[in-house]
Write a protein that holds these residues in place. Structure first.
Motif, PDB file in Angstrom:
ATOM      1  N   MET A   1      12.763 -32.813   4.148  1.00  0.00           N
ATOM      2  CA  MET A   1      13.947 -33.558   3.731  1.00  0.00           C
ATOM      3  C   MET A   1      14.900 -32.668   2.924  1.00  0.00           C
ATOM      4  O   MET A   1      14.469 -31.938   2.034  1.00  0.00           O
ATOM      5  N   ALA A   2      16.184 -32.754   3.276  1.00  0.00           N
ATOM      6  CA  ALA A   2      17.239 -32.028   2.554  1.00  0.00           C
ATOM      7  C   ALA A   2      17.028 -30.508   2.558  1.00  0.00           C
ATOM      8  O   ALA A   2      17.546 -29.816   1.701  1.00  0.00           O
TER       9      ALA A   2
ATOM     10  N   LEU B   1      21.136 -33.629  -1.372  1.00  0.00           N
ATOM     11  CA  LEU B   1      19.798 -33.356  -1.904  1.00  0.00           C
ATOM     12  C   LEU B   1      18.917 -34.601  -1.868  1.00  0.00           C
ATOM     13  O   LEU B   1      17.762 -34.552  -2.288  1.00  0.00           O
ATOM     14  N   ARG B   2      19.493 -35.710  -1.409  1.00  0.00           N
ATOM     15  CA  ARG B   2      18.751 -36.977  -1.257  1.00  0.00           C
ATOM     16  C   ARG B   2      18.212 -37.480  -2.605  1.00  0.00           C
ATOM     17  O   ARG B   2      17.040 -37.857  -2.741  1.00  0.00           O
TER      18      ARG B   2
ATOM     19  N   PRO C   1       6.222 -25.076  -7.614  1.00  0.00           N
ATOM     20  CA  PRO C   1       7.644 -24.779  -7.426  1.00  0.00           C
ATOM     21  C   PRO C   1       8.164 -25.065  -6.012  1.00  0.00           C
ATOM     22  O   PRO C   1       7.468 -24.804  -5.024  1.00  0.00           O
ATOM     23  N   VAL C   2       9.365 -25.620  -5.956  1.00  0.00           N
ATOM     24  CA  VAL C   2      10.099 -25.778  -4.694  1.00  0.00           C
ATOM     25  C   VAL C   2      11.539 -25.344  -4.959  1.00  0.00           C
ATOM     26  O   VAL C   2      11.945 -25.217  -6.107  1.00  0.00           O
ATOM     27  N   THR C   3      12.286 -25.096  -3.893  1.00  0.00           N
ATOM     28  CA  THR C   3      13.704 -24.777  -4.032  1.00  0.00           C
ATOM     29  C   THR C   3      14.521 -25.903  -3.422  1.00  0.00           C
ATOM     30  O   THR C   3      14.312 -26.265  -2.266  1.00  0.00           O
ATOM     31  N   MET C   4      15.449 -26.454  -4.209  1.00  0.00           N
ATOM     32  CA  MET C   4      16.367 -27.476  -3.707  1.00  0.00           C
ATOM     33  C   MET C   4      17.765 -26.884  -3.637  1.00  0.00           C
ATOM     34  O   MET C   4      18.197 -26.189  -4.549  1.00  0.00           O
TER      35      MET C   4
ATOM     36  N   ILE D   1      14.602 -28.853   1.659  1.00  0.00           N
ATOM     37  CA  ILE D   1      13.910 -28.380   0.456  1.00  0.00           C
ATOM     38  C   ILE D   1      12.877 -27.335   0.882  1.00  0.00           C
ATOM     39  O   ILE D   1      12.143 -27.534   1.857  1.00  0.00           O
ATOM     40  N   ILE D   2      12.846 -26.218   0.160  1.00  0.00           N
ATOM     41  CA  ILE D   2      11.901 -25.140   0.494  1.00  0.00           C
ATOM     42  C   ILE D   2      10.637 -25.365  -0.323  1.00  0.00           C
ATOM     43  O   ILE D   2      10.661 -25.306  -1.555  1.00  0.00           O
ATOM     44  N   LEU D   3       9.558 -25.651   0.366  1.00  0.00           N
ATOM     45  CA  LEU D   3       8.320 -26.069  -0.300  1.00  0.00           C
ATOM     46  C   LEU D   3       7.420 -24.894  -0.662  1.00  0.00           C
ATOM     47  O   LEU D   3       6.470 -25.047  -1.425  1.00  0.00           O
ATOM     48  N   GLU D   4       7.730 -23.718  -0.095  1.00  0.00           N
ATOM     49  CA  GLU D   4       6.876 -22.547  -0.331  1.00  0.00           C
ATOM     50  C   GLU D   4       7.609 -21.564  -1.247  1.00  0.00           C
ATOM     51  O   GLU D   4       8.667 -21.045  -0.886  1.00  0.00           O
ATOM     52  N   PRO D   5       7.058 -21.299  -2.442  1.00  0.00           N
ATOM     53  CA  PRO D   5       7.758 -20.377  -3.356  1.00  0.00           C
ATOM     54  C   PRO D   5       7.833 -18.953  -2.798  1.00  0.00           C
ATOM     55  O   PRO D   5       6.918 -18.512  -2.092  1.00  0.00           O
TER      56      PRO D   5
ATOM     57  N   VAL E   1       9.420 -35.455  -3.776  1.00  0.00           N
ATOM     58  CA  VAL E   1       9.374 -34.029  -4.113  1.00  0.00           C
ATOM     59  C   VAL E   1      10.183 -33.856  -5.396  1.00  0.00           C
ATOM     60  O   VAL E   1      11.280 -34.394  -5.494  1.00  0.00           O
TER      61      VAL E   1
END
Lengths: 97, 393
Positions: A13-14, B98-99, B205-208, A16-20, B198
């Motif tokens: 969704m959006a 970004l929901r 850690p995640v990147t938005m 979003i990058i879930l893997e650092p 999320v």
């Protein structure tokens, strides 16, 4: 190529990058037009480390002998390391030369 | 059960945010929205609301701070209006992109220049395409109810989009009305705590909001569009649950005396109260007139809108927003688009009213209905796509 890429349902969704740290996987060094070349006889190694500190792309790393080598798959060729190097050990060289 | 009290509509918004147990509020004061955030600030200072109240230097920052708060999993609220909403513009798209299920009250105010602190819908119409769920409220009770509902809708796992509740500046925001105020326990039962999917968390850690190259941008926008379209069913579901819990029914389009109506007045916001009186008066004179009011603006309620105007000969749409040199007021343009595919449809006329806080009087409703009657008998004039009502010539 488009056929192999995920569909809209398959992306997180959006986006979003879930893997650092996933940016390390993407090779972005081919944007570069000049590359830094080190004269190791002038380099002050860990007593200085300015190139490592100033590199905006974390493309400097320490090699086995303690020199700061450049990761050319991520270096953009900005030249900040060459400008900041106190002994002038780094020169920027046109790619292709 | 709750109690019946008198309260200013603005303060009812604050009360709804308190009863929703919001975790974070970031806001900048702007007329006519100020009472909402002033009250929330007081609630936090008094310890009545356990939330972080972030005092910021602009509305751009207010929405930025809301994005950050929502991204760490906080139930987040802000309020603004008019130029403040304009200053949020960039961040509105980031919130929806970004929901992030932020809830915002928009106290509708005209845009400058000339400077106007008074109400019209120019502010929200300029943000129409920002990807937010959008409601228009008619009464204070509706403002309170929609604010509670907005959190539940926005935070639903199938939605995860920000939601805005529009209330007219001054003519609704500053009006003291009777309210059926529920008990905290009733609100808690209807609106459980937010369970984010999320979040930003240093331990995981995640990147938005990273870059979206052309290869993926379209797919991410498709996701977002599907979420907004899908919100429609969730909105209906939440309204059904709300009616069961609190006894007040909510529909995307509200109809009044439309059954045999030949001419319908279409409007959004608090002006519908006056429209109802105008409809009653015209009915007393034997005119077959009814009212349809837009409550849900995004996602656009196509089926309900078509059903609401079915059988009418003409619809007089009264927009509180001028789309300069365009095809008509925004509500009118969208109604025309919604009806376009139908083989049989009413004539739809666009009237611009109530700009910059100009009173919308009973006479204005009589005027547009008379104009609609004239168009039905003589055909539309060539010279206008829309007509401004009440202009001194």
């Amino acid at each position: 190529m488009a056929d192999e890429m995920p569909t809209w349902r398959e992306y997180p969704m959006a986006a979003i990058i879930l893997e650092p740290g996933s940016t390390a996987k993407y090779k972005t060094g081919d944007w570069r037009s000049r590359r830094p070349v080190l004269d190791s006889s002038k380099c002050l190694k860990s007593k200085c480390a300015r190139c490592w500190i100033y590199c905006p792309d974390a493309a400097r790393r320490v090699d086995e002998d303690g020199y700061f080598e450049v990761d050319l798959s991520h270096c953009k060729g900005c030249g900040i390391c060459a400008r900041e190097c106190p002994p002038g050990a780094i020169t920027m060289v046109e790619e292709g030369e | 059960m709750g109690k019946r009290i008198g309260l200013e509509a603005s303060l009812a918004v604050s009360e709804a945010v308190k009863m929703a147990r919001a975790d974070a509020v970031a806001a900048y004061p702007i007329t006519p929205q100020t009472h909402i955030v002033e009250e929330l600030s007081q609630m936090v200072a008094d310890g009545d609301l356990d939330a972080d109240f972030m005092v910021v230097e602009s509305e751009h920052t207010a929405m930025s701070a809301c994005c950050g708060a929502s991204a760490v999993g906080a139930r987040t609220f802000t309020a603004t209006g008019g130029p403040g909403l304009a200053l949020m513009h960039e961040m509105l798209y980031i919130a929806s992109g970004l929901r992030l299920p932020i809830v915002m009250a928009i106290v509708n105010r005209a845009y400058s220049s000339p400077i106007s602190i008074w109400g019209d819908h120019s502010d929200v119409m300029a943000q129409r395409d920002a990807g937010w769920i959008q409601f228009f409220a008619e009464t204070g009770q509706e403002v309170f109810d929609l604010t509670i509902q907005a959190f539940k809708i926005a935070e639903d796992k199938r939605v995860l989009l920000p939601a805005a509740v529009n209330l007219d500046g001054f003519t609704l925001s500053h009006v003291i009305e009777p309210f059926d105020m529920p008990d905290q326990e009733e609100i808690d039962a209807f609106l459980p705590a937010y369970e984010p999917q999320v979040i930003l968390d240093p331990d995981k850690p995640v990147t938005m909001g990273a870059v979206g190259f052309p290869e993926i941008y379209t797919e991410i926008k498709k996701q977002q569009n599907e979420a907004l379209l899908g919100a429609y069913e969730v909105i209906l579901e939440v309204w059904e649950g709300f009616e069961k819990a609190f006894g007040r029914a909510y529909h995307p389009v509200e109809s009044y005396r439309t059954d045999d109506a030949e001419i319908l007045i279409s409007i959004a916001g608090s002006t519908a109260c006056t429209a109802r009186v105008a409809v009653d008066n015209m009915r007393d004179q034997g005119k077959k007139v009814g009212l349809v009011r837009t409550r849900l603006w995004r996602p656009y309620p196509f089926e309900e809108t078509r059903a609401a105007v079915k059988g009418a000969k003409a619809v007089a749409v009264m927009d509180r927003c001028l789309s300069f040199g365009g095809p008509g007021g925004p509500i009118c343009s969208e109604l025309r688009s919604a009806l376009y595919p139908l083989p049989e449809k009413p004539v739809v006329n666009s009237y611009i009213v109530g700009l910059g806080g100009r009173d919308i009087t009973l006479q204005d409703f009589y005027t547009v209905v008379e104009d609609a009657e004239r168009v039905l008998s003589e055909g539309p004039p060539d010279e206008y796509q829309y007509k401004m009502i009440g202009v001194r010539e």
